[in-house]
Design a protein around this motif. Structure first.
Motif, short mmCIF file in Angstrom:
data_model
loop_
_atom_site.label_atom_id
_atom_site.label_comp_id
_atom_site.label_asym_id
_atom_site.label_seq_id
_atom_site.Cartn_x
_atom_site.Cartn_y
_atom_site.Cartn_z
N CYS A 57 10.17 5.85 -1.09
CA CYS A 57 10.75 7.20 -1.18
C CYS A 57 10.90 7.83 0.20
CB CYS A 57 9.91 8.08 -2.09
SG CYS A 57 10.04 7.60 -3.82
N TYR A 73 5.73 3.01 -3.71
CA TYR A 73 6.57 4.17 -4.02
C TYR A 73 6.63 5.16 -2.86
CZ TYR A 73 7.70 3.00 -8.79
OH TYR A 73 8.23 2.40 -9.88
N VAL A 74 5.51 5.38 -2.20
CA VAL A 74 5.49 6.34 -1.08
C VAL A 74 6.37 5.84 0.06
CG1 VAL A 74 4.00 7.32 0.71
CG2 VAL A 74 3.26 7.35 -1.66
#
Length: 94
Positions: free
Chosen positions: A32, A28-29
């Motif tokens: 994003c 996710y990091v």
């Protein structure tokens, strides 16, 4: 002299965050961060996603004993959410 005690005592049988949770968070990091970089999809985006796939493959292969059926289901759901997030973000930028 008194023996030195730890400031933060660890809980019994607590070995930090599991590897599969760290893998999902890393996905996710990175994803994003890539989405916020540029509105156009360029070679850097696809290269980084490819490297992330390779990282996921080797991380899962190295820690295969931790991946039980519920964990695999949650991992797949997280990947599906990432794909949905990609299409939502890409449609907003276009």
């Amino acid at each position: 002299m008194e023996p030195r005690r730890e400031l933060f005592t660890r809980r019994r049988r607590h070995n930090n965050t599991p590897k599969y949770v760290l893998l999902i968070i890393a996905n996710y990091v990175v994803f994003c961060a890539l989405i916020t970089l540029d509105s156009k999809l360029n070679w850097f985006f696809f290269l980084t996603i490819g490297l992330l796939v390779v990282y996921n493959y080797f991380n899962i292969r190295r820690n295969i004993e931790e991946y039980t059926k519920p964990i695999v289901i949650s991992y797949i759901v997280s990947i599906i959410v990432l794909i949905i997030l990609f299409f939502l973000a890409h449609s907003q930028m276009a």
